[in-house]
Design a protein around this motif. Structure first.
Motif: not given
Length: 355
Positions: A187-216
């Protein structure tokens, strides 16, 4: 011809006898992990033991066990008591309280992406060497569930549902710690987290805010945040190296951490690097939950580092007390870190208590 007929009959009888003696091997329904695209692209395959493959029945059993207080000595606490789905399977308290009202001395670690812990060292000090072993200890820990596995197994065997669930998952009426922890690990192996805003950014579906981009940029800049050595970069979607470090919390070491496990003085005060995922839900922070807010964590690395004999060489600015971030860089770094949180993970119905 009569001789040949008798010969073939004897062969058939022998084959039937062999089949009757051994019986058909039981196989539960395979349920391979659903690996997110970023993990497929950037990580090697997850760790799934050959003797504990993922199955529909095993996962269902593990989920029921995870949320059921039946494993504790007095039937009042479950794994989920200290690993709440709404807190990314961590505890909002600094220290979890066991069935006898006794507090621990370390903050409850969140549970997600466990199958990609490639060095197979679990807990803050790495004392468990598999996810199955990690599931074993809380039941018998005297300040947690304070039970024995013999008693817990007897409770499960006497339950109206569990014998059939173990039979379905493992093809046996046996109930013991080995099979129970295998189910919990599935069960614990099924607990997969991979859909954050940053994940969506890496997949090309969301742009970071200027603050988030500078934070990176602050995160990746050795002259500013210098965070990436321990927590990785966009090419490591785990956001941890799963290694042990002394990150400059205390001048005097009181909890030896990894050193308690290895006995090596060079590892006194070293603790596992936690993932930066889901920080919006996992406060308080650090191995002892000393920081209530993410701002306090950032302040620690900016101007709160203290020297001790085992401090990690990566804490290069300890002599100055930290990396000395500007207030703007602190705010932007926080924005980036929060972009790694995954609301779909804490709201996933598959990860909630079964009806």
């Amino acid at each position: 011809m009569r001789f040949l007929a008798l010969f073939f009959i004897s062969i058939l009888c022998f084959a039937c006898t062999e089949s009757d003696d051994t019986g058909p091997s039981y196989e539960a329904t395979p349920s391979p992990l659903e690996i997110p695209q970023l993990f497929r692209d950037k990580l090697i395959p997850p760790v799934v033991p050959a003797d504990n493959p993922q199955t529909v029945e095993g996962i269902a059993l593990g989920k029921k066990l995870f949320f059921d207080p039946i494993l504790s000595a007095d039937g009042t606490q479950a794994c989920a008591t200290c690993h709440n789905p709404q807190n990314a399977f961590s505890d909002e308290r600094q220290f979890s309280i066991g069935i006898d009202g006794i507090a621990g001395n370390r903050n409850s670690m969140p549970i997600f992406n466990m199958a990609w812990n490639f060095n197979e060292q679990f807990f803050w000090d790495g004392r468990a060497t598999s996810l199955e072993a990690q599931a074993l200890e809380p039941v018998t820990n005297p300040i947690e569930m304070h039970n024995t596995w013999e008693n817990a197994s007897a409770s499960l065997l006497a339950d109206a549902e569990y014998p059939e669930l173990f039979e379905a998952a493992f093809g046996t009426s046996t109930i013991n710690s080995d099979l129970a922890t295998k189910a919990l690990a599935q069960f614990m192996r099924t607990l997969i987290s991979a859909n954050s805003r940053f994940d969506q950014h890496l997949l090309g579906t969301l742009e970071l805010t200027p603050s988030e981009a500078n934070g990176l940029q602050v995160f990746m800049d050795e002259s500013r945040g210098d965070c990436f050595h321990c927590h990785g970069n966009p090419n490591n979607p785990l956001w941890t190296d799963n290694i042990f470090h002394n990150n400059g919390l205390d001048a005097t070491i009181t909890d030896k951490g990894r050193g308690n496990v290895t006995g090596d003085p060079r590892e006194f005060g070293l603790f596992k690097t936690p993932s930066l995922r889901n920080l919006a839900y996992t406060a308080p922070y650090m191995h002892d939950g000393r920081f209530a807010t993410l701002d306090e964590v950032i302040d620690h690395y900016s101007e709160g580092l203290v020297y001790s004999e085992t401090i990690d060489p990566l804490m290069k600015t300890v002599a100055e007390g930290g990396v000395q971030l500007t207030e703007q860089d602190k705010a932007d770094l926080k924005a980036f870190l929060l972009s790694l949180s995954d609301p779909s993970f804490i709201n996933n119905p598959d990860f909630r208590a079964p009806d």
